[in-house]
Scaffold this motif. Sequence first.
Motif, mmCIF file in Angstrom:
data_model
loop_
_atom_site.group_PDB
_atom_site.id
_atom_site.type_symbol
_atom_site.label_atom_id
_atom_site.label_comp_id
_atom_site.label_asym_id
_atom_site.label_seq_id
_atom_site.Cartn_x
_atom_site.Cartn_y
_atom_site.Cartn_z
ATOM 1 N N GLY A 1 0.782 -1.228 0.000
ATOM 2 C CA GLY A 1 0.000 0.000 0.000
ATOM 3 C C GLY A 1 0.809 1.270 0.000
ATOM 4 O O GLY A 1 0.248 2.369 0.028
ATOM 5 N N GLY A 2 2.154 1.156 -0.026
ATOM 6 C CA GLY A 2 3.002 2.332 -0.053
ATOM 7 C C GLY A 2 3.309 2.794 -1.457
ATOM 8 O O GLY A 2 2.852 2.205 -2.447
ATOM 9 N N GLN A 3 4.095 3.839 -1.546
ATOM 10 C CA GLN A 3 4.497 4.378 -2.842
ATOM 11 C C GLN A 3 6.019 4.412 -2.912
ATOM 12 O O GLN A 3 6.669 5.031 -2.051
ATOM 13 N N ALA A 4 6.568 3.759 -3.911
ATOM 14 C CA ALA A 4 8.021 3.687 -4.057
ATOM 15 C C ALA A 4 8.374 3.453 -5.510
ATOM 16 O O ALA A 4 7.629 2.791 -6.251
ATOM 17 N N VAL A 5 9.514 3.978 -5.885
ATOM 18 C CA VAL A 5 10.047 3.764 -7.228
ATOM 19 C C VAL A 5 11.521 3.435 -7.101
ATOM 20 O O VAL A 5 12.222 3.979 -6.244
ATOM 21 N N ALA A 6 11.998 2.525 -7.927
ATOM 22 C CA ALA A 6 13.413 2.139 -7.914
ATOM 23 C C ALA A 6 14.203 3.018 -8.868
ATOM 24 O O ALA A 6 13.716 3.413 -9.930
ATOM 25 N N ASN A 7 15.436 3.311 -8.473
ATOM 26 C CA ASN A 7 16.327 4.137 -9.282
ATOM 27 C C ASN A 7 17.726 3.545 -9.216
ATOM 28 O O ASN A 7 18.187 3.166 -8.140
ATOM 29 N N ARG A 8 18.438 3.505 -10.363
ATOM 30 C CA ARG A 8 19.749 2.865 -10.395
ATOM 31 C C ARG A 8 20.855 3.814 -10.847
ATOM 32 O O ARG A 8 21.926 3.385 -11.266
ATOM 33 N N ASP A 9 20.641 5.104 -10.734
ATOM 34 C CA ASP A 9 21.692 6.058 -11.071
ATOM 35 C C ASP A 9 22.768 6.078 -9.994
ATOM 36 O O ASP A 9 22.496 5.870 -8.808
ATOM 37 N N SER A 10 23.991 6.364 -10.406
ATOM 38 C CA SER A 10 25.114 6.409 -9.474
ATOM 39 C C SER A 10 25.132 7.725 -8.706
ATOM 40 O O SER A 10 24.897 8.799 -9.280
ATOM 41 N N VAL A 11 25.449 7.649 -7.413
ATOM 42 C CA VAL A 11 25.613 8.862 -6.615
ATOM 43 C C VAL A 11 26.958 9.522 -6.878
ATOM 44 O O VAL A 11 27.165 10.686 -6.503
ATOM 45 N N ALA A 12 27.891 8.818 -7.511
ATOM 46 C CA ALA A 12 29.287 9.252 -7.572
ATOM 47 C C ALA A 12 29.573 10.291 -8.651
ATOM 48 O O ALA A 12 30.692 10.775 -8.745
ATOM 49 N N GLY A 13 28.576 10.659 -9.443
ATOM 50 C CA GLY A 13 28.743 11.692 -10.445
ATOM 51 C C GLY A 13 27.669 12.753 -10.295
ATOM 52 O O GLY A 13 26.531 12.448 -9.906
ATOM 53 N N ALA A 14 28.002 13.997 -10.597
ATOM 54 C CA ALA A 14 27.043 15.088 -10.409
ATOM 55 C C ALA A 14 25.816 14.911 -11.285
ATOM 56 O O ALA A 14 24.680 15.116 -10.839
ATOM 57 N N ALA A 15 26.016 14.539 -12.546
ATOM 58 C CA ALA A 15 24.885 14.414 -13.465
ATOM 59 C C ALA A 15 23.970 13.264 -13.073
ATOM 60 O O ALA A 15 22.737 13.400 -13.076
ATOM 61 N N SER A 16 24.565 12.121 -12.726
ATOM 62 C CA SER A 16 23.737 10.970 -12.359
ATOM 63 C C SER A 16 23.047 11.196 -11.020
ATOM 64 O O SER A 16 21.893 10.784 -10.814
ATOM 65 N N ALA A 17 23.712 11.873 -10.086
ATOM 66 C CA ALA A 17 23.074 12.195 -8.806
ATOM 67 C C ALA A 17 21.894 13.132 -9.018
ATOM 68 O O ALA A 17 20.853 12.992 -8.357
#
Length: 303
Positions: free
Chosen positions: A63-79
């Motif tokens: 019953g919750g709301q969630a979405v998966a994301n696989r971008d890297s935190v290690a780059g400014a653009a992907s973050a």
Amino acid sequence: MQSLQDRVVVLTGAAGGIGRGVALGLAAAGAKVVLNDIGVSLAGEGGDASAVEALAADIRASGGQAVANRDSVAGAASAARIVQNALDQFGRIDAVINNAGNLRDRFFFNMSEAEWREVIDVHLHGSFFVSRAAAPHFREQRSGAYVHMTSTSGLIGNFGQANYSAAKLGVVALSKSIALDMARYGVRSNCIAPFAWSRMTDSIPANTPEELARVEKLKRMGAEKIAPMAVFLASDAAREVNAQIFGVRANEIFLFSQPRPVRSVHRSEGWTPESIAEVAMPAMQHEFYALERSPDVVNWDPI
């Protein structure tokens, strides 16, 4: 209690261990969650999206709301794409929990440049990039919360973790700077030093009876114990809590000290190397900190 009802939270490193526990806690508190995880091992191997996708599906099925994301935190653009994912899916962002991590443990004198950079990139650069991407939105709405995962490896010290320790102490300084710069906009920033059994602690060597005993203690500290503090700090209930460092260890909560002067000496004629050795150091040495590791300082059984 739905303390985060309809709030949107970005959680990095969400798929397992502490991240998974925090994700479930956020969902139970009513948050809409962007679950970020690139799905690799601590050594950076692989690339499996199934764990974070399954977690998002489990939250939605409950019953919750969630979405998966696989971008890297290690780059400014992907973050920036991680934060944009929250805006695209849910229309806003209210909190960032920087939990993504990796390890490249090696004694300092053997550590390679790659081992140094890969850990700094994820822990310190990643915390900055994701936090920075959220900052304009927090400023515009004049609200927001940052929660950063630090470690006693940085706060106190540990063997074979120069990269990780430097990154985690850097995260504390980053959090304090964010708190100072963003307080005028109603935005706060705090740290948690978690004690829990997870993929990160699973790599701790256990070759001696003392190390084996320490690992057995850690195994009794469930990763889910970290979630309540993370949820609290992301919620409005923590509106008066800013620029602090907390530890969570099983059912214990710590408030950590922060560096402040503990002793000073003054000499009207100034100092020479010789007078420092003869006067200043003897006057200060009783306040010196011992060469201790995290388990030497936090050395009692929490269970």
